[in-house]
Write a protein that holds these residues in place. Structure first.
Motif, short mmCIF file in Angstrom:
data_model
loop_
_atom_site.label_atom_id
_atom_site.label_comp_id
_atom_site.label_asym_id
_atom_site.label_seq_id
_atom_site.Cartn_x
_atom_site.Cartn_y
_atom_site.Cartn_z
N LEU A 28 -19.88 31.88 -28.88
CA LEU A 28 -19.82 30.47 -28.52
C LEU A 28 -18.60 30.23 -27.65
O LEU A 28 -17.58 30.92 -27.79
CB LEU A 28 -19.69 29.58 -29.76
CG LEU A 28 -20.90 29.43 -30.67
CD1 LEU A 28 -20.50 28.73 -31.97
CD2 LEU A 28 -22.00 28.65 -29.96
N ARG A 29 -18.68 29.21 -26.79
CA ARG A 29 -17.49 28.75 -26.08
C ARG A 29 -16.53 28.19 -27.13
O ARG A 29 -16.96 27.68 -28.17
CB ARG A 29 -17.84 27.66 -25.08
CG ARG A 29 -18.55 28.18 -23.87
CD ARG A 29 -18.85 27.01 -22.94
NE ARG A 29 -19.65 27.45 -21.84
CZ ARG A 29 -19.40 27.16 -20.57
NH1 ARG A 29 -18.38 26.39 -20.26
NH2 ARG A 29 -20.18 27.62 -19.63
N MET A 30 -15.26 28.25 -26.84
CA MET A 30 -14.26 27.80 -27.81
C MET A 30 -14.46 26.34 -28.20
O MET A 30 -14.33 25.98 -29.36
CB MET A 30 -12.86 28.04 -27.25
CG MET A 30 -12.50 29.52 -27.12
SD MET A 30 -12.37 30.35 -28.70
CE MET A 30 -10.86 29.63 -29.30
N GLY A 31 -14.80 25.48 -27.25
CA GLY A 31 -15.03 24.07 -27.55
C GLY A 31 -16.22 23.89 -28.48
O GLY A 31 -16.18 23.06 -29.40
N GLU A 32 -17.27 24.66 -28.26
CA GLU A 32 -18.45 24.59 -29.14
C GLU A 32 -18.11 25.09 -30.54
O GLU A 32 -18.57 24.54 -31.53
CB GLU A 32 -19.58 25.44 -28.56
CG GLU A 32 -20.14 24.94 -27.24
CD GLU A 32 -21.06 25.94 -26.57
OE1 GLU A 32 -21.96 25.49 -25.85
OE2 GLU A 32 -20.87 27.16 -26.75
#
Length: 152
Positions: free
Chosen positions: A55-59
């Protein structure tokens, strides 16, 4: 504005104590049995359930209800322990992607049975299915309001 009535006060104090006590108890068991804390476990779960285990860090921060700065520190620690990898996103160089490693998946798999047993013994064994459904409905409404308050 009036203060809380007796039922409201009792509910609120019980909820606060639960929110403080339960994570501490879970962390103690996770650390002793799997050498990870509840936050680490939550990150590993989110990654394991994501497409391709990443996952992207924000997600990832959104999925675990952690701030982006806290998520960055947690992932850095998991990377040092070889449970997660971190790389730059090819489509957006400003973003990073975290991915669970085979070692991270092994830790998650080993921790899961003990976690389920604790969830049952500490929480689920003390409420009926009907109470669970009612509480879930109420908590869902509270979470919706909280998510709207904390949305970026």
């Amino acid at each position: 504005m009036p203060g809380l009535d007796g039922d409201e006060e009792l509910f609120w104090r019980s909820l606060v104590e639960l929110l403080l006590r339960l994570p501490r108890v879970l962390d103690e068991h996770f650390d002793r049995e799997a050498r990870v804390g509840m936050t680490d476990y939550s990150v590993l779960v989110a990654l394991s359930e994501a497409p391709s285990g990443e996952l992207r860090m924000g997600e990832l921060a959104e999925a675990t209800a952690l701030s982006r700065s806290r998520m960055s520190r947690v992932v850095d620690d998991l990377v040092r322990r070889s449970l997660v990898t971190r790389r730059r996103c090819e489509q957006d160089a400003r973003s990073a992607i975290a991915a669970i490693t085979p070692e991270g998946l092994a830790v998650l798999t080993a921790a899961y049975p003990g976690h389920v047993a604790r969830v049952r013994s500490l929480v689920l064994d003390h409420i009926t299915k009907s109470e669970m459904r009612t509480t879930t409905q109420a908590l869902s409404r509270v979470l919706t309001a909280l998510r709207e308050t904390t949305a970026d």
